[in-house]
Design an enzyme around this catalytic site. Structure first.
Site, PDB file in Angstrom:
ATOM      1  N   CYS A 124       1.580  58.216  40.611  1.00 54.51           N
ATOM      2  CA  CYS A 124       0.195  57.974  40.982  1.00 54.51           C
ATOM      3  C   CYS A 124       0.058  57.573  42.429  1.00 54.51           C
ATOM      4  O   CYS A 124       0.851  56.833  42.973  1.00 54.51           O
ATOM      5  CB  CYS A 124      -0.403  56.894  40.094  1.00 54.51           C
ATOM      6  SG  CYS A 124      -2.182  56.797  40.278  1.00 54.51           S
ATOM      7  N   PHE A 264      12.744  68.100  56.021  1.00 54.10           N
ATOM      8  CA  PHE A 264      13.925  68.962  55.879  1.00 54.10           C
ATOM      9  C   PHE A 264      15.130  68.379  56.626  1.00 54.10           C
ATOM     10  O   PHE A 264      15.855  69.079  57.340  1.00 54.10           O
ATOM     11  CB  PHE A 264      13.643  70.376  56.391  1.00 54.10           C
ATOM     12  CG  PHE A 264      12.627  71.128  55.580  1.00 54.10           C
ATOM     13  CD1 PHE A 264      12.937  71.567  54.301  1.00 54.10           C
ATOM     14  CD2 PHE A 264      11.356  71.384  56.077  1.00 54.10           C
ATOM     15  CE1 PHE A 264      11.999  72.262  53.546  1.00 54.10           C
ATOM     16  CE2 PHE A 264      10.419  72.073  55.337  1.00 54.10           C
ATOM     17  CZ  PHE A 264      10.740  72.516  54.058  1.00 54.10           C
TER      18      PHE A 264
END
Length: 274
Positions: A124, A264
């Site tokens: 959430c 990344f």
């Protein structure tokens, strides 16, 4: 005499059968624990009020509650006077360690988004807010003015975080977050079944230790969602380094908040979003 209820641990044992092409191997394995945590807020002589319910990995519950309150703008770090498990007589014994009450120095009005919706999940974040625009205008701290990690330090951070992911090593089913200084030294690392909970825990750990919530860098074991950038902005964090990719909204908010955003990230490569 009734058996004393044990506090739930961060992982549980389970029996599994591992299937290969030519054989089956029964063995014991571990699963990450997922339990609800209700956060209540109390101020002065007022009775405690439910602020939020989230699914989390048991452990560092007080830090999770403190970090969540700071990130949601319910309380400033200095307003927390006590954090304790709830001892209400109407609680079932197995729920004894699943309700935390935070006492504040002054009466706090819960933001509108928490008045009618007080249940969340381990995933959430913005789902509990009235709108994305409401989230974009949420409380933010003073922007980070100190040094930030350069590209060489950034590429080392995920491996440093991974070395301290003890629950992930045992279960493979948990996220991690860490706060680091500009030189790449990890100040605190926490793990949880929920990415957002892990971030709340690391900031809560600093707050409860009397340290600033802000830091040069937040390191994440996965992708970067909008809600995680929002938490970083609320704490005054200078940069975010993640193993995975950011979303478009995460990149937008990071730019608006003046947060360096890296994705990344591995030892040989990292992408900075400008």
């Amino acid at each position: 005499m009734s058996e004393r209820v044990r506090r739930p641990g961060p992982s549980v044992r389970t029996r599994v059968v591992e299937h290969f092409a030519e054989r089956e191997v029964p063995r014991e394995d571990r699963l990450i624990t997922e339990e609800p945590l209700e956060i209540r807020v109390r101020a002065r002589a007022l009775p405690p009020r439910r602020a939020w319910v989230t699914m989390r990995t048991p452990g560092h519950d007080f830090e999770l509650a403190a970090g969540w309150l700071v990130h949601e703008g319910v309380a400033d770090p200095g307003a927390l006077t006590q954090v304790a498990y709830c001892t209400d007589t109407d609680l079932a014994p197995e729920q004894e360690f699943n309700v935390v009450t935070v006492t504040l120095t002054d009466a706090a009005d819960l933001p509108h988004r928490h008045v009618s919706a007080s249940a969340g999940s381990s995933a959430c974040g913005v789902c509990g807010k009235d709108s994305v625009e409401d989230a974009l205008t949420a409380r933010t701290a003073t922007p980070w003015s100190g040094s930030r990690p350069d590209a060489d330090v950034v590429r080392r951070l995920p491996d440093a975080l991974r070395e301290r992911q003890t629950l992930f090593e045992r279960t493979g089913g948990v996220h991690a977050a860490g706060l680091a200084d500009a030189d790449g030294t990890l100040l605190v690392v926490r793990e949880d079944v929920g990415r957002h909970n892990a971030v709340d825990k690391v900031v809560g750990a600093r707050v409860l230790a009397g340290e600033p919530a802000a830091a040069a860098c937040l390191v994440l074991s996965g992708r970067v969602g909008f809600e995680l950038v929002q938490k970083a902005a609320a704490s005054g964090i200078g940069s975010i380094v993640a193993v995975g990719a950011p979303t478009s909204l995460a990149a937008r908010l990071a730019q608006d908040a003046g947060i360096d955003l890296w994705g990344f990230t591995s030892p040989g490569r990292s992408v900075r979003y400008c």
